[in-house]
Motif scaffolding. Structure first.
Motif, PDB file in Angstrom:
ATOM      1  N   ALA A 251       1.525 -21.710 124.960  1.00  0.00           N
ATOM      2  CA  ALA A 251       2.406 -20.672 124.406  1.00  0.00           C
ATOM      3  C   ALA A 251       1.810 -20.044 123.126  1.00  0.00           C
ATOM      4  O   ALA A 251       1.903 -18.826 122.951  1.00  0.00           O
ATOM      5  N   PRO A 252       1.170 -20.813 122.227  1.00  0.00           N
ATOM      6  CA  PRO A 252       0.574 -20.172 121.045  1.00  0.00           C
ATOM      7  C   PRO A 252      -0.505 -19.149 121.409  1.00  0.00           C
ATOM      8  O   PRO A 252      -0.630 -18.098 120.774  1.00  0.00           O
ATOM      9  N   PHE A 253      -1.274 -19.434 122.461  1.00  0.00           N
ATOM     10  CA  PHE A 253      -2.297 -18.487 122.915  1.00  0.00           C
ATOM     11  C   PHE A 253      -1.608 -17.234 123.474  1.00  0.00           C
ATOM     12  O   PHE A 253      -1.996 -16.097 123.176  1.00  0.00           O
ATOM     13  N   LEU A 254      -0.564 -17.474 124.284  1.00  0.00           N
ATOM     14  CA  LEU A 254       0.156 -16.355 124.896  1.00  0.00           C
ATOM     15  C   LEU A 254       0.721 -15.447 123.808  1.00  0.00           C
ATOM     16  O   LEU A 254       0.638 -14.223 123.908  1.00  0.00           O
ATOM     17  N   LYS A 255       1.274 -16.055 122.768  1.00  0.00           N
ATOM     18  CA  LYS A 255       1.881 -15.230 121.714  1.00  0.00           C
ATOM     19  C   LYS A 255       0.809 -14.493 120.894  1.00  0.00           C
ATOM     20  O   LYS A 255       0.859 -13.274 120.753  1.00  0.00           O
ATOM     21  N   SER A 256      -0.160 -15.231 120.378  1.00  0.00           N
ATOM     22  CA  SER A 256      -1.071 -14.609 119.414  1.00  0.00           C
ATOM     23  C   SER A 256      -2.000 -13.597 120.079  1.00  0.00           C
ATOM     24  O   SER A 256      -2.414 -12.626 119.447  1.00  0.00           O
ATOM     25  N   GLY A 312      12.346 -10.656 140.283  1.00  0.00           N
ATOM     26  CA  GLY A 312      13.757 -10.331 140.406  1.00  0.00           C
ATOM     27  C   GLY A 312      14.684 -11.104 139.480  1.00  0.00           C
ATOM     28  O   GLY A 312      15.795 -11.445 139.861  1.00  0.00           O
ATOM     29  N   GLY A 313      14.242 -11.411 138.296  1.00  0.00           N
ATOM     30  CA  GLY A 313      15.137 -12.041 137.310  1.00  0.00           C
ATOM     31  C   GLY A 313      15.040 -13.552 137.321  1.00  0.00           C
ATOM     32  O   GLY A 313      15.484 -14.214 138.253  1.00  0.00           O
ATOM     33  N   ASN A 314      14.411 -14.103 136.290  1.00  0.00           N
ATOM     34  CA  ASN A 314      14.326 -15.556 136.125  1.00  0.00           C
ATOM     35  C   ASN A 314      14.520 -15.794 134.622  1.00  0.00           C
ATOM     36  O   ASN A 314      13.638 -15.461 133.822  1.00  0.00           O
ATOM     37  N   GLY A 315      15.698 -16.295 134.273  1.00  0.00           N
ATOM     38  CA  GLY A 315      16.080 -16.445 132.866  1.00  0.00           C
ATOM     39  C   GLY A 315      15.087 -17.285 132.071  1.00  0.00           C
ATOM     40  O   GLY A 315      14.764 -16.962 130.929  1.00  0.00           O
ATOM     41  N   GLU A 316      14.588 -18.364 132.711  1.00  0.00           N
ATOM     42  CA  GLU A 316      13.649 -19.250 131.986  1.00  0.00           C
ATOM     43  C   GLU A 316      12.320 -18.540 131.713  1.00  0.00           C
ATOM     44  O   GLU A 316      11.754 -18.647 130.628  1.00  0.00           O
ATOM     45  N   LEU A 317      11.846 -17.805 132.714  1.00  0.00           N
ATOM     46  CA  LEU A 317      10.600 -17.047 132.526  1.00  0.00           C
ATOM     47  C   LEU A 317      10.809 -15.991 131.440  1.00  0.00           C
ATOM     48  O   LEU A 317       9.964 -15.838 130.541  1.00  0.00           O
ATOM     49  N   ASP A 318      11.941 -15.294 131.520  1.00  0.00           N
ATOM     50  CA  ASP A 318      12.208 -14.247 130.524  1.00  0.00           C
ATOM     51  C   ASP A 318      12.243 -14.835 129.116  1.00  0.00           C
ATOM     52  O   ASP A 318      11.754 -14.205 128.167  1.00  0.00           O
ATOM     53  N   ALA A 319      12.801 -16.028 128.964  1.00  0.00           N
ATOM     54  CA  ALA A 319      12.859 -16.643 127.631  1.00  0.00           C
ATOM     55  C   ALA A 319      11.443 -16.930 127.121  1.00  0.00           C
ATOM     56  O   ALA A 319      11.131 -16.705 125.947  1.00  0.00           O
ATOM     57  N   VAL A 320      10.570 -17.399 127.996  1.00  0.00           N
ATOM     58  CA  VAL A 320       9.175 -17.673 127.609  1.00  0.00           C
ATOM     59  C   VAL A 320       8.476 -16.371 127.204  1.00  0.00           C
ATOM     60  O   VAL A 320       7.802 -16.290 126.173  1.00  0.00           O
ATOM     61  N   LEU A 321       8.671 -15.334 128.037  1.00  0.00           N
ATOM     62  CA  LEU A 321       8.010 -14.049 127.750  1.00  0.00           C
ATOM     63  C   LEU A 321       8.573 -13.423 126.480  1.00  0.00           C
ATOM     64  O   LEU A 321       7.831 -12.853 125.678  1.00  0.00           O
ATOM     65  N   GLU A 322       9.876 -13.580 126.287  1.00  0.00           N
ATOM     66  CA  GLU A 322      10.509 -13.003 125.087  1.00  0.00           C
ATOM     67  C   GLU A 322       9.966 -13.685 123.827  1.00  0.00           C
ATOM     68  O   GLU A 322       9.582 -13.023 122.873  1.00  0.00           O
ATOM     69  N   SER A 323       9.897 -15.022 123.855  1.00  0.00           N
ATOM     70  CA  SER A 323       9.455 -15.665 122.610  1.00  0.00           C
ATOM     71  C   SER A 323       7.960 -15.442 122.357  1.00  0.00           C
ATOM     72  O   SER A 323       7.494 -15.540 121.225  1.00  0.00           O
ATOM     73  N   ALA A 324       7.208 -15.076 123.401  1.00  0.00           N
ATOM     74  CA  ALA A 324       5.778 -14.763 123.200  1.00  0.00           C
ATOM     75  C   ALA A 324       5.574 -13.280 122.873  1.00  0.00           C
ATOM     76  O   ALA A 324       4.440 -12.846 122.638  1.00  0.00           O
ATOM     77  N   GLY A 325       6.651 -12.490 122.915  1.00  0.00           N
ATOM     78  CA  GLY A 325       6.520 -11.067 122.599  1.00  0.00           C
ATOM     79  C   GLY A 325       5.988 -10.246 123.777  1.00  0.00           C
ATOM     80  O   GLY A 325       5.407  -9.178 123.568  1.00  0.00           O
ATOM     81  N   CYS A 326       6.165 -10.741 125.003  1.00  0.00           N
ATOM     82  CA  CYS A 326       5.598 -10.046 126.171  1.00  0.00           C
ATOM     83  C   CYS A 326       6.662  -9.403 127.075  1.00  0.00           C
ATOM     84  O   CYS A 326       6.300  -8.676 127.996  1.00  0.00           O
ATOM     85  N   LEU A 327       7.932  -9.708 126.829  1.00  0.00           N
ATOM     86  CA  LEU A 327       8.947  -9.291 127.815  1.00  0.00           C
ATOM     87  C   LEU A 327       9.094  -7.772 127.888  1.00  0.00           C
ATOM     88  O   LEU A 327       9.138  -7.215 128.995  1.00  0.00           O
ATOM     89  N   ALA A 328       9.169  -7.121 126.736  1.00  0.00           N
ATOM     90  CA  ALA A 328       9.404  -5.664 126.741  1.00  0.00           C
ATOM     91  C   ALA A 328       8.305  -4.947 127.523  1.00  0.00           C
ATOM     92  O   ALA A 328       8.581  -4.021 128.296  1.00  0.00           O
TER      93      ALA A 328
END
Ligand SMILES: N[C@@H](CCC(=O)N[C@@H](CS)C(=O)NCC(=O)O)C(=O)O
Length: 332
Positions: A251-256, A312-328
């Motif tokens: 996750a740190p790699f995904l975010k930074s 098609g919508g996966n809340g857990e995936l969205d939470a991971v992408l959101e906290s890494a700054g990738c969801l938008a």
């Protein structure tokens, strides 16, 4: 009809070696053919656009573009799947593959052509595959030509005096974070390679064949270096791990790298393409990055968004992408 695939590529092309490693791992019968003056006529028979790799199928169809090639092969050869089963890991792997191809290519291209010793090394090796054997004069002339052409093209990938420190910091941070991640696993998602490994590896392996990239990696990242070697001939050494096991170091790699740099960059690139702008500037981790828009990236952003929409919508995936700054960026 032949009994194997042919891959036309060169060792110094990150997308070519990416595909070669993929075919090796999948154990798909293939022949690696160096694209040079001797094989150019054959290459041109099948290539629709002048890029490598080119894969020629047993029934003589030419395939280009590494991600669609892997998609097509994955459908034909489902054994040794390169997609983790678990949905979060599966999508993050696809996103990291996209990141490797698009942002990782900036690392590689910049490092290869920014400094004299790297230019001479890469230019010399490319010239050696093109010049007639034993003709030193021809080799040096080709090397000079290549270096002039490529140093004139670095701005295509956004490399300039202004962006050089940003690209290099990104590469060095990536090396550091990946080395931590590889401390206790063979591949990015555990015991077997994923789409992400092939995409990132093509670029990092090529950067490592150049003097500067090699020095930076070898002086500080032994685990990453093992992975670079391993990925030349990847094998399944275990199972994919679950995201909960991977998260602490991936996750740190995904975010930074993806969330803080690649996502805002690719969004700004797509906006500039749509507006027909000749140049765009975007704030990446607090620093202004300026370059001319890159057409292919706008296309590949649409492709990764399509992959995201298919889930098609996966809340857990969205939470991971959101906290890494990738969801938008994935929602568009
Ligand atoms: N999106 C393509 C990119 C391929 C690409 O950019 N290939 C480069 C070499 S790494 C190329 O062929 N450049 C022109 C040339 O070498 O003739 C892919 O994934 O295959």
């Amino acid at each position: 009809m032949s009994d194997h695939y042919r891959i036309y590529g060169v060792e110094l092309s990150p997308f070519s070696v990416k595909i070669r490693s993929y075919f090796r791992y999948k154990q798909i019968p293939h022949e690696w053919i160096v694209r040079n003056s001797e094989t150019m006529a054959d290459y041109q028979k099948y290539a629709k656009i002048p890029i490598i790799p080119l894969v020629v199928t047993p029934d003589e169809k030419g395939l280009q573009d590494s991600t669609p090639i892997m998609d097509a092969m994955e459908a034909l050869y489902p054994e040794r799947s390169t997609h983790p089963d678990e949905p979060i890991s599966k999508f993050v792997s696809l996103l990291l593959e996209e990141f490797g191809d698009e942002w990782g290519n900036k690392w590689m291209f910049h490092l290869r052509w920014a400094r004299e010793e790297d230019r001479l090394s890469a230019g010399g090796r490319i010239a050696a595959t093109m010049a007639p054997k034993g003709n030193e004069e021809a080799r040096l002339a080709i090397r000079k030509q290549i270096i002039e052409r490529m140093t004139g093209r670095v701005f295509f990938v956004g490399s300039s005096e202004v962006t050089a420190p940003q690209i290099e910091e990104s590469f060095q941070e990536a090396v550091e974070l990946l080395d931590i991640h590889f401390a206790n696993r063979a591949y990015l998602f555990g015991g077997r390679p994923s789409f992400a490994d092939f995409g990132l590896w093509g670029q990092i392996y090529n950067a490592w064949t150049d003097p500067t990239g090699a020095a930076w990696i070898e002086s500080s990242a032994p685990n990453l270096l093992d992975w670079i070697h391993r990925m030349l001939w990847p094998t399944a050494e275990g199972e994919f791990e679950s995201w909960t096991d991977l998260e602490a170091t991936l996750a740190p790699f995904l975010k930074s790298q993806v969330g803080d740099l690649f996502c805002p960059w690719t969004l700004a690139n797509a906006t500039a393409m749509a507006a027909g702008d000749e140049e765009f500037s975007v704030e990446l981790a607090g620093k202004t990055f300026t370059q001319q828009p890159q057409k292919y990236h706008a296309k590949s952003l649409i492709a990764i968004r399509k992959r995201y929409a298919e889930i098609g919508g996966n809340g857990e995936l969205d939470a991971v992408l959101e906290s890494a700054g990738c969801l938008a960026a994935m929602r568009g």
